[in-house]
Design a protein around this motif. Structure first.
Motif, mmCIF file in Angstrom:
data_model
loop_
_atom_site.group_PDB
_atom_site.id
_atom_site.type_symbol
_atom_site.label_atom_id
_atom_site.label_comp_id
_atom_site.label_asym_id
_atom_site.label_seq_id
_atom_site.Cartn_x
_atom_site.Cartn_y
_atom_site.Cartn_z
ATOM 1 N N SER A 222 -53.714 -32.867 -17.814
ATOM 2 C CA SER A 222 -53.940 -33.039 -19.254
ATOM 3 C C SER A 222 -53.850 -31.727 -20.023
ATOM 4 O O SER A 222 -53.660 -31.724 -21.243
ATOM 5 N N LEU A 246 -55.180 -38.935 -15.756
ATOM 6 C CA LEU A 246 -55.276 -37.631 -16.424
ATOM 7 C C LEU A 246 -56.252 -36.748 -15.667
ATOM 8 O O LEU A 246 -57.432 -37.080 -15.553
ATOM 9 N N LEU A 249 -59.525 -32.850 -17.205
ATOM 10 C CA LEU A 249 -60.063 -33.066 -18.549
ATOM 11 C C LEU A 249 -61.311 -32.239 -18.804
ATOM 12 O O LEU A 249 -61.797 -32.183 -19.923
ATOM 13 N N THR A 253 -58.673 -28.297 -22.422
ATOM 14 C CA THR A 253 -57.640 -29.231 -22.862
ATOM 15 C C THR A 253 -57.757 -29.503 -24.356
ATOM 16 O O THR A 253 -58.838 -29.608 -24.895
ATOM 17 N N ALA A 257 -52.503 -35.150 -24.776
ATOM 18 C CA ALA A 257 -51.990 -36.086 -23.774
ATOM 19 C C ALA A 257 -52.815 -37.370 -23.754
ATOM 20 O O ALA A 257 -52.272 -38.480 -23.748
ATOM 21 N N ALA A 258 -54.145 -37.226 -23.748
ATOM 22 C CA ALA A 258 -55.034 -38.401 -23.694
ATOM 23 C C ALA A 258 -54.826 -39.308 -24.910
ATOM 24 O O ALA A 258 -54.859 -40.529 -24.807
ATOM 25 N N ILE A 272 -59.599 -40.788 -15.166
ATOM 26 C CA ILE A 272 -59.561 -39.389 -15.562
ATOM 27 C C ILE A 272 -60.317 -38.557 -14.522
ATOM 28 O O ILE A 272 -61.258 -39.038 -13.900
#
Length: 442
Positions: A222, A246, A249, A253, A257-258, A272
């Protein structure tokens, strides 16, 4: 997690503070800042623009509820749209096969091998499955050994064949082995490359065609932001994968992306990774993530993590000890270990509504308990069981043995004594007395 984005969105909502109603002017001003915050978080500009246009349309299409201020209404609208953008509802994992085959894909360095272990550990503990990890990275010299180390760490069998350089053949043999030995989930860790290339895509496509997995998951770092989204699209065009993982995290970050990966590839984020520990894996809930992005915390996930570590039998034993005034430092140490298994401290604190803002500039050591643990480990079994026997000379010895001071030992003993009294009061229903004692502890 998403600290910068949370701060910028909070500032954007301040534009509406003090306004009695939502107007086209203050909505436009607020959403301009929201769009800028999303783009800064590495969300694709077109996605950010479409997002704010949708929110604007909804904001101007309804009256502000009397019980809500305009700022609160805007936060709710943004939260609802963020939830929708990230997928709406949480997606489960398909475990219908016997065995259920899960194919892991992704670039080198995305955390694919480690996450394969986390997923195996998650399925073993939460879904009471018997997983088999399969080493199909035949190129990276240490990849097979790394998976074996991960497997040993979580107590999961790893299937590998160092002499075989054909990942399709290894995968098929692993599935046969799983059927013969009672494994009901097979997690196949494939090779990654530093970039998307034809050879890599052909190889993983061949594995996919041969084994027909129930789940094909794409693992992405991520922290790579928009590059992660572009890589996911390239993989999806070839593999048509079922979901996204992902990782990292918990790192620095920006969140792009999320937020945007679902709208680009139209595939859900399923899990995640939130830390280095094998327990640092969470199901992805878009609504809960939206709450965290907007600084509202995530109490539900915090409670779920606590419940995972909660052992009813141990709790009953502990209750009896407290009632008989036998709660000792060994019991306290056990409670610390359970808290540590829940995840890193900063992530846990960030789940408490409002705590994120207070803690954003604080460096919370993930080993916050190390001094306490060192002091307890320096005690004799008798001292742990009966702290009342710890006199001045013993305190000096404990401080020296733990690399701490007598003052720190005294502080721990005092806090432990106060905690024991509070536990006793909670059992006896003495809520009023407990509140008075808590005031005295300030």
């Amino acid at each position: 997690m998403f600290d910068n984005l949370s701060d910028k969105l909070d500032k954007a909502f301040h534009v509406l503070k003090g306004h009695g109603q939502i107007t086209e002017v203050n909505v436009a001003e607020t959403l301009k800042e929201v769009r800028r915050a999303l783009v800064d978080a590495d969300v694709n500009y077109k996605i950010a623009k479409d997002f704010t246009n949708t929110v604007k349309k909804k904001a101007l299409g309804q009256d502000v509820l009397k019980s809500l201020k305009p700022g609160q209404m805007m936060v709710k609208l943004v939260k609802d749209e963020l939830t929708e953008l990230m997928g709406g509802d949480a997606e489960g994992i398909n475990l219908s096969g016997n065995p259920s085959v899960i194919l892991m894909s992704g670039l080198q360095g995305s955390g694919k091998t480690t996450f394969s272990g986390k997923l195996a550990n998650y399925l073993k503990n939460k879904k009471t499955k018997k997983p088999l990890l399969v080493a199909c990275d035949v190129y990276r010299p240490a990849a097979i050994d790394q998976l074996h180390v991960v497997g040993d760490q979580i107590g999961v069998k790893v299937f590998s064949d160092k002499e075989n350089k054909n990942p399709v053949d290894i995968s098929e043999k692993a599935i046969s082995y799983a059927k013969e030995n009672g494994f009901n989930v097979v997690i196949i860790d494939t090779a990654g490359r530093l970039a998307v290339d034809e050879a890599m895509m052909t190889e993983i496509s061949n594995i996919h065609t041969a084994i027909k997995p129930e789940e094909t998951l794409f693992v992405v770092d991520s922290m790579t932001g928009q590059d992660a989204v572009n890589t996911a699209k390239a993989f999806n065009d070839v593999l048509n994968f079922d979901g996204v993982i992902l990782t990292k995290l918990d790192g620095d970050t920006r969140g792009g992306a999320a937020i945007s990966i679902k709208s680009v590839v139209n595939k859900p984020i399923k899990f995640i990774g939130t830390g280095e520990k094998m327990e640092a894996i969470d199901v992805f809930y878009p609504s809960r993530m939206a709450d965290r992005i907007l600084g509202m915390g995530d109490v539900v996930s915090l409670v779920e993590r606590a419940q995972e570590q909660y052992d009813e039998e141990e709790a009953r034993k502990l209750q009896k000890k407290i009632a008989k005034n036998q709660f000792g430092f060994d019991d306290f140490l056990n409670q610390i270990q359970q808290v540590k298994k829940m995840g890193n401290m900063k992530d846990l604190m960030g789940m408490i509504p409002g705590a994120g803002k207070m803690l954003k500039n604080m460096d919370i050591d993930d080993d916050a308990f190390k001094h306490i643990e060192a002091i307890i480990h320096s005690m004799t079994p008798e001292e742990r069981q009966k702290p009342s026997v710890i006199n001045a000379s013993r305190k000096k010895r404990i401080g020296k043995g733990s690399g701490t001071s007598v003052t720190e030992v005294n502080q721990l003993l005092k806090q432990f004594d106060q905690m024991g009294k509070m536990m006793k009061m909670m059992q006896g229903g003495g809520g009023k007395k407990m509140m008075q004692m808590m005031k005295g502890m300030k």
